[in-house]
Enzyme design. Structure first.
Site, PDB file in Angstrom:
ATOM      1  N   ASP A   1     -54.920   0.484  12.218  1.00  0.00           N
ATOM      2  CA  ASP A   1     -54.144   1.082  11.332  1.00  0.00           C
ATOM      3  C   ASP A   1     -52.598   0.306  11.394  1.00  0.00           C
ATOM      4  OD1 ASP A   1     -55.892   3.062  11.186  1.00  0.00           O
ATOM      5  OD2 ASP A   1     -55.030   4.326  12.821  1.00  0.00           O
ATOM      6  N   GLU A   2     -52.653  -1.225  11.322  1.00  0.00           N
ATOM      7  CA  GLU A   2     -51.178  -1.830  11.359  1.00  0.00           C
ATOM      8  C   GLU A   2     -51.569  -2.813  10.303  1.00  0.00           C
ATOM      9  OE1 GLU A   2     -48.689  -1.390  13.340  1.00  0.00           O
ATOM     10  OE2 GLU A   2     -49.763   0.023  14.583  1.00  0.00           O
TER      11      GLU A   2
END
Length: 288
Positions: free
Chosen positions: A231-232
């Site tokens: 999720d980065e």
């Protein structure tokens, strides 16, 4: 001049004087007309980005001359680029778990001619009975169950399917499985995920319930490219909606699903139209 003849060129290179002139001059010299052009110079990275839509004039030589000239220009300027017919649909693989609202929305946009794509596969770690509200008729559907014990084998199946179907884009349309670092690396720059939160914040399980407990006044969703950092990845699109103390967790889920549909659809459209160029851990987005 037909729109079917249009080509889209997306490029990036070190910023330097004369890039726009060089591209425009090359296209003019090879009998092409520029229909749309956008560019951006990043002062932080020193990189230049450009998207150009052009078409060959009807009485001019073959567009192959433009392609050859662009290849030479790329070598001279140290330029990374993609060049393809604008009307050519991209091959897309869609992955989903139990929540199929994003999948249904993407398929509806495709069926109504809104999205220029070819669906090469729909993959789920659950059976079609969990996707009863989505029309999967005549679509190549693959059920690859995943458990703690078979995750590596399931990813190997996915890799084989990707190699066989050769998708230009892979969309995690609420596919609720964490990809291994190696698998995520294989998908760099061509895999979009929709995250059910406005990143960063409220990661993990039941983000809307976490938000409700904290009394937040905004909820949102984030579409980003997948990387090995969970999720980065580079963010493509985001949106939010204001809520109040009267909203229940169910209200947040309902409103959140609407945002997820819209954000993912916008991100997919941008990728399909070659309006996205990676810029390190960010994206350059040329709006349409």
């Amino acid at each position: 001049m037909s729109s079917d003849q249009s080509m889209v060129l997306s490029l990036s290179c070190g910023d330097q004087p004369g890039i726009v002139s060089a591209v425009a001059g090359l296209l003019y010299a090879t009998g092409c007309n520029i229909l749309e052009a956008q560019q951006y110079s990043d002062p932080e990275t020193g990189l230049f980005f450009m998207r150009v839509v052009f078409a060959r004039l009807g009485d001019k030589p073959s567009g192959n001359e433009a392609a050859g000239g662009i290849e030479q220009l790329a070598g001279r300027l140290g330029m990374s680029y993609t060049l393809r017919p604008l009307s050519l649909p991209k091959r897309v693989m869609l992955l989903v778990s139990k929540f199929d609202h994003c999948l249904a929305d993407l398929l509806n946009r495709w069926r109504t001619g809104e999205f220029p794509m070819e669906v090469v596969a729909v993959v789920s770690n659950h059976g079609q009975e969990y996707l009863a509200s989505t029309d999967l008729k005549d679509l190549p559907f693959f059920h690859y169950p995943v458990s703690r014990d078979n995750k590596a084998q399931q990813e190997a199946q996915l890799v084989e399917l990707i190699e066989r179907t050769n998708p230009d884009l892979i969309v995690l349309a609420r596919y609720m499985q964490i990809l291994s670092d190696g698998f995520a690396a294989r998908l760099a720059g061509r895999c979009i995920n929709i995250h059910h939160s406005f990143l960063p914040g409220f990661k993990g399980a039941k983000p809307y319930h976490q938000a409700h407990l904290r009394g937040v006044k905004l909820i949102g969703a984030t579409a980003h490219y997948v990387t090995s950092d969970l999720d980065e990845g580079p963010i493509i699109e985001q949106d939010v909606e204001r809520i109040s103390h009267q909203d229940t967790p169910d209200d947040l889920v309902r409103k959140g699903r609407d945002i997820e549909r819209q954000v993912l659809a916008r991100a997919v459209r941008l990728h399909l139209e070659d309006r996205l160029i990676l810029n390190g851990n960010k994206t350059v987005v040329f709006s349409g």
